[in-house]
Design a protein around this motif. Structure first.
Motif, PDB file in Angstrom:
ATOM      1  N   GLN A 155       0.831  -1.208   0.000  1.00 31.70           N
ATOM      2  CA  GLN A 155       0.000   0.000   0.000  1.00 31.70           C
ATOM      3  C   GLN A 155       0.867   1.261   0.000  1.00 31.70           C
ATOM      4  N   ILE A 156       1.965   1.239   0.766  1.00 33.87           N
ATOM      5  CA  ILE A 156       2.866   2.397   0.807  1.00 33.87           C
ATOM      6  C   ILE A 156       3.474   2.655  -0.567  1.00 33.87           C
ATOM      7  N   SER A 157       3.908   1.577  -1.227  1.00 34.85           N
ATOM      8  CA  SER A 157       4.492   1.734  -2.566  1.00 34.85           C
ATOM      9  C   SER A 157       3.473   2.302  -3.541  1.00 34.85           C
ATOM     10  N   SER A 158       2.211   1.836  -3.430  1.00 36.07           N
ATOM     11  CA  SER A 158       1.154   2.344  -4.313  1.00 36.07           C
ATOM     12  C   SER A 158       0.893   3.825  -4.068  1.00 36.07           C
ATOM     13  N   LEU A 159       0.858   4.225  -2.798  1.00 38.44           N
ATOM     14  CA  LEU A 159       0.632   5.636  -2.476  1.00 38.44           C
ATOM     15  C   LEU A 159       1.794   6.505  -2.949  1.00 38.44           C
ATOM     16  N   ARG A 160       3.007   6.003  -2.864  1.00 35.86           N
ATOM     17  CA  ARG A 160       4.145   6.766  -3.358  1.00 35.86           C
ATOM     18  C   ARG A 160       4.059   6.980  -4.864  1.00 35.86           C
ATOM     19  N   ALA A 161       3.630   5.928  -5.560  1.00 34.41           N
ATOM     20  CA  ALA A 161       3.481   6.056  -7.008  1.00 34.41           C
ATOM     21  C   ALA A 161       2.406   7.084  -7.357  1.00 34.41           C
ATOM     22  N   GLN A 162       1.282   7.067  -6.612  1.00 35.22           N
ATOM     23  CA  GLN A 162       0.222   8.053  -6.847  1.00 35.22           C
ATOM     24  C   GLN A 162       0.714   9.463  -6.555  1.00 35.22           C
ATOM     25  N   ASN A 163       1.493   9.610  -5.478  1.00 30.91           N
ATOM     26  CA  ASN A 163       2.021  10.926  -5.120  1.00 30.91           C
ATOM     27  C   ASN A 163       2.979  11.446  -6.199  1.00 30.91           C
ATOM     28  N   ALA A 164       3.795  10.544  -6.735  1.00 34.46           N
ATOM     29  CA  ALA A 164       4.706  10.949  -7.809  1.00 34.46           C
ATOM     30  C   ALA A 164       3.939  11.402  -9.039  1.00 34.46           C
TER      31      ALA A 164
END
Length: 291
Positions: A155-164
């Motif tokens: 989930q953290i990796s997914s949120l980082r991708a969305q933030n990028a």
């Protein structure tokens, strides 16, 4: 204490001597099977070598036929011993132990050819049973739910991708009407974990109590504390009382340690009727919400 019989044949006559002695030692034992193979509670066989240091006392030697005491009495000397123990599991509470060892000391046994030598060697073989009382099984502990950790990391990796991806958007949009930002009051949550059957706050959990106190002071929110207990331990009545004690322990720490007003704290307790976490051991908690 043991009786050891020794034999001598002076003047073509076989004479038997009784030697009474005692020995005690501190031994280091090493379970080879558990060390070189995965631990298994139901393992049948264990091979355990050992070495030890201690003391040896020969109380007296006597002619076995006449009973006359011979030589010196109450001779003390140091002791070096070593040997091998074989342990067999007969059942959940009973083990069979076979043990052989060699003892080196200045025992001065009458009738041996080593009476005046620097040291004597004694061989011993013994067998016995070990009976286990009380609790004999280990309680498994799950220190971490790796599936949950992996899911959270995903989930953290997914949120980082969305933030990028969001960072690529323009800072301003001239053609878009301005929208007043909604003012929302943040909800801050902390968790205080407890040991099984305990309502005492461990030192490593006090940081969560401190953070809650500081957040409440900074944001002016009210503190809500709910105590819980895991459903696989105790019973409903015990767990309800335990969860109440956990909530009250957190409240007392906030008041006595960090100066939070009692009027600003509301407590509740659910026992094991509510399980906030999927892992049973994680439900030994008090959850703090600041609203």
């Amino acid at each position: 204490a043991w009786n050891v019989y020794s034999f001598e044949k002076p003047a073509n006559e076989l004479v038997r001597y009784q030697n009474v002695f005692g020995a005690a030692s501190l031994e280091f034992m090493f379970d080879l099977v558990n060390y070189f193979a995965p631990y298994r509670e139901t393992r049948v066989f264990h091979l355990i070598p050992f070495v030890g240091l201690g003391g040896h006392m020969k109380f007296y030697s006597a002619n076995d036929k006449s009973g006359d005491k011979l030589g010196t009495e109450n001779d003390y000397s140091g002791l070096l011993n070593g040997g091998l123990a074989l342990k067999f599991r007969l059942g959940k509470r009973v083990d069979l132990n076979l043990e052989g060892q060699m003892m080196v000391s200045k025992n001065n046994f009458q009738g041996t050819r080593t009476v005046h030598e620097p040291a004597d060697v004694t061989a011993l073989v013994s067998a016995g049973l070990t009976f286990k009382l009380g609790r004999v099984a280990f309680q498994p502990i799950t220190p971490m739910d790796y599936d949950l950790v992996n899911d959270l990391n995903g989930q953290i990796s997914s949120l980082r991708a969305q933030n990028a991806e969001l960072s690529k958007r323009p800072v301003s949009c001239p053609e878009c009407p301005e929208v007043a930002p909604a003012v929302t009051k943040p909800i801050i949550e902390n968790v205080v974990a407890f040991r099984i059957g305990s309502a005492k706050i461990d030192k490593n959990q006090m940081i969560n109590v401190y953070n809650s106190a500081e957040s409440a002071k900074a944001n002016g929110g009210k503190i809500y504390i709910v105590g819980y207990a895991d459903e696989q331990t105790g019973n409903a009545n015990i767990n309800m009382t335990l969860s109440q004690r956990r909530a009250e322990a957190v409240k007392d720490a906030l008041i006595n340690n960090y100066g939070v007003s009692a009027d600003n704290i509301v407590i509740d307790f659910k026992g094991d009727t509510v399980q906030p976490f999927a892992t049973n051991e994680w439900n030994r908690v008090a959850i703090i919400d600041i609203k």
